[in-house]
Motif scaffolding. Structure first.
Motif, PDB file in Angstrom:
ATOM      1  N   SER A  93      31.762  46.522  36.867  1.00  0.00           N
ATOM      2  CA  SER A  93      33.300  46.199  37.043  1.00  0.00           C
ATOM      3  C   SER A  93      34.080  46.780  35.669  1.00  0.00           C
ATOM      4  O   SER A  93      33.576  46.949  34.765  1.00  0.00           O
ATOM      5  CB  SER A  93      33.454  44.701  37.151  1.00  0.00           C
ATOM      6  OG  SER A  93      32.850  44.510  38.398  1.00  0.00           O
ATOM      7  N   LYS A 116      36.123  48.601  40.531  1.00  0.00           N
ATOM      8  CA  LYS A 116      36.681  47.271  41.038  1.00  0.00           C
ATOM      9  C   LYS A 116      36.783  46.481  39.591  1.00  0.00           C
ATOM     10  O   LYS A 116      35.970  46.359  38.779  1.00  0.00           O
ATOM     11  CB  LYS A 116      35.851  46.391  41.874  1.00  0.00           C
ATOM     12  CG  LYS A 116      34.398  46.011  41.697  1.00  0.00           C
ATOM     13  CD  LYS A 116      33.713  45.150  42.717  1.00  0.00           C
ATOM     14  CE  LYS A 116      32.545  44.721  42.259  1.00  0.00           C
ATOM     15  NZ  LYS A 116      31.867  43.929  43.391  1.00  0.00           N
ATOM     16  N   TYR A 264      37.891  41.895  45.731  1.00  0.00           N
ATOM     17  CA  TYR A 264      38.393  42.797  44.611  1.00  0.00           C
ATOM     18  C   TYR A 264      38.802  41.952  43.733  1.00  0.00           C
ATOM     19  O   TYR A 264      39.986  41.108  43.901  1.00  0.00           O
ATOM     20  CB  TYR A 264      39.436  43.731  45.180  1.00  0.00           C
ATOM     21  CG  TYR A 264      40.045  44.446  44.310  1.00  0.00           C
ATOM     22  CD1 TYR A 264      39.072  45.818  44.298  1.00  0.00           C
ATOM     23  CD2 TYR A 264      41.189  44.625  43.726  1.00  0.00           C
ATOM     24  CE1 TYR A 264      39.579  46.908  43.324  1.00  0.00           C
ATOM     25  CE2 TYR A 264      41.655  45.449  42.797  1.00  0.00           C
ATOM     26  CZ  TYR A 264      40.689  46.753  42.689  1.00  0.00           C
ATOM     27  OH  TYR A 264      41.198  47.619  41.906  1.00  0.00           O
TER      28      TYR A 264
END
Length: 464
Positions: A93, A116, A264
């Motif tokens: 991430s 994300k 998300y």
């Protein structure tokens, strides 16, 4: 999100041996966790020696090199184009991935995108629908969307007009979001809900390049599985050879990709096919929706997106209320906002709860096809929430954001509040517009921005 267009322009090299028919664009991929996003592109020629090299930001090691899969898109026995796809590992991430496309020993394209976000990270997104018109309005809205610098773009249906055909993407979609001058989709992933102009054309005898939705998008494949001619999908029309050709072109995306979910940052998204041929009164489908929303319990924000609004004050499409049947499930699942298109203006309801009276009355076309359902019931409106001082709504808010390019509907109703339904608190149809949202773990802001760049409305929601 950084938009390094000067670098992008420098990176793009369209050599004579590698003319892209459609420039590379980022897709969210087949996993609901967005841990394997992908890059896709199209060419006219069959090119065998493509590779993709990519690096994760701050990584000084050699780039990761991936092979590329390709597929010939065959329409009525003729190769229409070649579609390429490469899956990239994006399970880290909050990082920037730089990627390059090589043909043999020559780099022919380069760009970057963000993986994300972390769960506690601030996220900015844009939502709008009814876009693929091929006009100057669409271009202006697209330019404003780019200026918002979103990390992701959501389209609430009617991706291209008029019938979701392959060539309509070439003329009415990609030139507005994915060109050398606007390499937007190469750096920001789009995800889409199917609209009536995307999936209702199912007669391959008449429109051999229909249902291009299943060729050009790569989205999660976690939707309900049902056969054709069921509560979820009508039967595909066409000769055996045309249908066989279509199934091969669509692969495992048909028909499951018309409904999906993903997470998300600190948000959960449920995307549904709201076309009238879907019978959302079906117990199996309703159970699937409930189970999907159960997966959202650990996320601060729950969003649902589909094309046909259940709650709409426009005279246009008012009778297509079939998605109201799912409102109790949205309430139980603690959905915060439902985004729709189909009606070409902006509308917002009060936070509301709705109890349908049965399954409603079916509305049919002259050929006895289902056009929708009129569903009466009782709604309970939260008029204390104002988005300024009272920031905790009681019930989902329903937003129509269908003013992304097509002609506007019911402009005169903007200032005629007597024509609004009791659940409507905002109605704006005098100019085209789009929705910009930003959220972290505690606060969501929503802005509606018109084609002049003016803020039509802004509001906030806070979590306890």
């Amino acid at each position: 999100m950084r938009f390094l267009y000067s670098i992008l322009f420098f990176s793009i090299s369209l050599n004579t041996f590698c003319q892209f028919k459609t420039l590379p664009y980022i897709q969210i991929g087949e996993s609901e966790h967005l841990d394997k996003m992908s890059v896709m592109w199209h060419t006219d020629e069959d090119i065998k020696d493509f590779t993709v090299k990519y690096k994760i930001s701050l990584n000084t090691e050699k780039p990761i090199e991936k092979t590329v899969s390709s597929k010939a898109l065959v329409i009525s026995g003729k190769v229409e184009r070649y579609i390429y796809e490469c899956s990239l590992e994006t399970n880290i991430s909050g990082k920037t991935i730089s990627y390059e496309i090589w043909k043999g020993k020559s780099k022919v394209f380069g760009s970057e995108f963000k993986t994300k976000p972390f769960k506690n990270e601030e996220v900015k997104m844009v939502v709008f629908g009814d876009v693929g018109t091929g006009n100057e309005i669409q271009r202006k809205i697209g330019d404003l969307v780019i200026k918002e610098k979103p990390q992701m773009v959501a389209i609430s249906g009617d991706i291209v007009y008029n019938r979701g055909l392959v060539h309509e993407y070439d003329h009415n979609f990609y030139p507005y979001y994915n060109t050398v001058e606007r390499p937007f989709m190469s750096t920001v992933p789009f995800f889409v809900a199917p609209g009536n102009h995307d999936l209702e054309t199912r007669d391959l005898n008449k429109y051999k390049d229909a249902l291009a939705y299943y060729f050009f998008w790569n989205q999660p494949l976690n939707g309900p599985v049902m056969k054709e001619n069921s509560a979820l999908h009508p039967e595909l029309i066409g000769t055996d050879s045309l249908k066989k050709e279509f199934y091969k072109n669509a692969g495992n995306k048909y028909p499951v990709m018309s409904n999906y979910s993903f997470n998300y940052g600190d948000s959960f998204w449920l995307v549904l096919d709201s076309n009238p041929y879907v019978d959302w009164t079906d117990s199996t489908l309703k159970k699937w929706v409930s189970n999907e929303l159960l997966k959202a319990k650990d996320f601060s924000w729950k969003f649902v997106m589909f094309h046909h609004p259940g709650f709409n004050s426009s005279r246009a499409h008012y009778e297509q209320q079939q998605m109201r049947i799912l409102s109790p499930l949205f309430e139980t699942g603690k959905v915060d906002v439902v985004f729709n298109g189909h009606v070409h203006n902006y509308q917002r309801t009060f936070p509301m709860q709705f109890s349908p009276s049965g399954t409603g009355s079916r509305i049919a076309t002259a050929s006895n096809q289902t056009r929708g359902r009129v569903i009466s019931g009782k709604w309970t409106l939260d008029k204390k929430y104002d988005g300024k001082t009272n920031l905790k709504p009681n019930g989902p808010i329903y937003i129509v954001t269908g003013a992304g390019g097509r002609e506007l509907y019911d402009v005169d109703q903007t200032h005629d509040k007597d024509s609004w339904q009791p659940f409507t608190t905002q109605f704006y149809a005098v100019k085209h517009s789009f929705t910009s949202i930003a959220f972290n773990t505690r606060r969501l802001t929503i802005k509606q921005i018109n084609i002049e760049g003016e803020t039509v409305e802004d509001l906030m929601i806070e979590k306890p």
